[in-house]
Design a protein around this motif. Structure first.
Motif, short mmCIF file in Angstrom:
data_model
loop_
_atom_site.label_atom_id
_atom_site.label_comp_id
_atom_site.label_asym_id
_atom_site.label_seq_id
_atom_site.Cartn_x
_atom_site.Cartn_y
_atom_site.Cartn_z
N ASP A 1 -8.10 10.23 2.56
CA ASP A 1 -6.89 9.79 2.68
C ASP A 1 -6.32 10.39 4.09
O ASP A 1 -5.70 9.57 4.93
CB ASP A 1 -5.93 10.10 1.57
N THR B 1 -5.48 8.10 7.33
CA THR B 1 -4.36 8.03 8.06
C THR B 1 -4.65 8.52 9.79
O THR B 1 -3.84 7.62 10.72
CB THR B 1 -3.15 9.27 7.57
N ASP C 1 -5.72 5.47 11.36
CA ASP C 1 -4.86 4.43 11.67
C ASP C 1 -3.74 4.74 12.84
O ASP C 1 -3.51 3.93 13.74
CB ASP C 1 -3.96 4.12 10.45
#
Length: 268
Positions: free
Chosen positions: A218, A222, A225
């Motif tokens: 995760d 993040t 992105d």
């Protein structure tokens, strides 16, 4: 021993995933060379083309392919992977003997990508021989390998983020420490074999690793992105950010596959 259809499916899945990884390694190494390292840049470009062609061929083969055809294909791929492994080790030697001063490839990164090439090469050999490890051994060996890969990724992210991104650097360093500890635990379980290979211990081992890998996955997602949106300061190539995210996803897939197999075994 693998059944013919399982052999074909697992071979194509491995080649499709790892050929793309090898192709991208070629690009990342090239980007880290100095502009005057034309021979190394040319070699990296050649490997990129080789593994792009392998990736395309692997994607074109259906899962109903003749096992004999896939076995020959695996041999071709094994040969190509052996060459890129040798290239990576050559580059590592040049860096460690200070013959590429000013380049941007960390020695640990070059060692890291060579370990992945060796893993891929060994997996192809195992598939072609039809001799995969027994489940308890595979669980420990795969986790020892991938936990180190994840620990390396955290270190690379930390060092490639701009130092002013203090919060993200701190998070990456925390993940580095966490995965170093998980790796030490995995090696402890390894050294206690075969007595450590009970279903309860292996089940807990997988559960604990899954939680940490999901958190790292995760974090990588993040970061990827944010990098793609140009919202943080770093020298991380967007493709590298996606590359390490996909490897975490792949590790989670392996953990879940082991967990399913272990659950089935415990019910027998």
């Amino acid at each position: 021993m693998l059944m013919s259809d399982e052999f074909v499916a697992r071979s194509l899945e491995e080649v499709r995933f790892w050929s793309r990884i090898m192709k991208e390694h070629s690009l990342f190494l090239k980007l880290g060379f100095r502009c005057e390292d034309t021979q190394l840049i040319n070699e990296a470009n050649q490997f990129f083309a080789v593994f792009e062609a392998i990736e395309n061929r692997a994607n074109a083969y259906p899962f109903e392919s003749d096992p004999a055809v896939i076995r020959r294909f695996n041999e071709e791929v094994h040969n190509a992977v052996s060459y890129i492994w040798a290239f990576k080790r050559k580059v590592l030697g040049l860096i460690l003997t200070c013959q590429l001063p000013g380049g941007n490839n960390f020695p640990l990164l070059v060692d890291h990508v060579s370990r992945e090439a060796n893993y891929f090469r060994n997996r192809l050999m195992e598939l072609n021989l039809g001799r995969l490890e027994p489940l308890p051994d595979a669980i420990i060996d795969e986790n020892v390998f991938f936990l180190r890969i994840m620990a390396d990724h955290a270190k690379f992210i930390s060092h490639l983020l701009d130092p002013s991104e203090r919060k993200l650097v701190e998070q990456a360093n925390n993940f580095s420490h966490e995965f170093d500890q998980l790796l030490f635990q995995a090696k402890d379980l390894d050294s206690m074999r075969p007595q450590s290979q009970t279903v309860p211990l292996l089940d807990q081992f997988l559960d604990q690793n899954r939680v940490s890998v999901k958190s790292l996955r995760d974090f990588k997602q993040t970061a990827r992105d944010l990098i793609e949106a140009c919202r943080i300061k770093s020298i991380i190539h967007p493709l590298l950010a996606d590359h390490v995210f996909r490897e975490a996803e792949h590790f989670l897939f392996i953990i879940d596959m082991f967990d399913n197999s272990l659950s089935g075994k415990s019910r027998e």
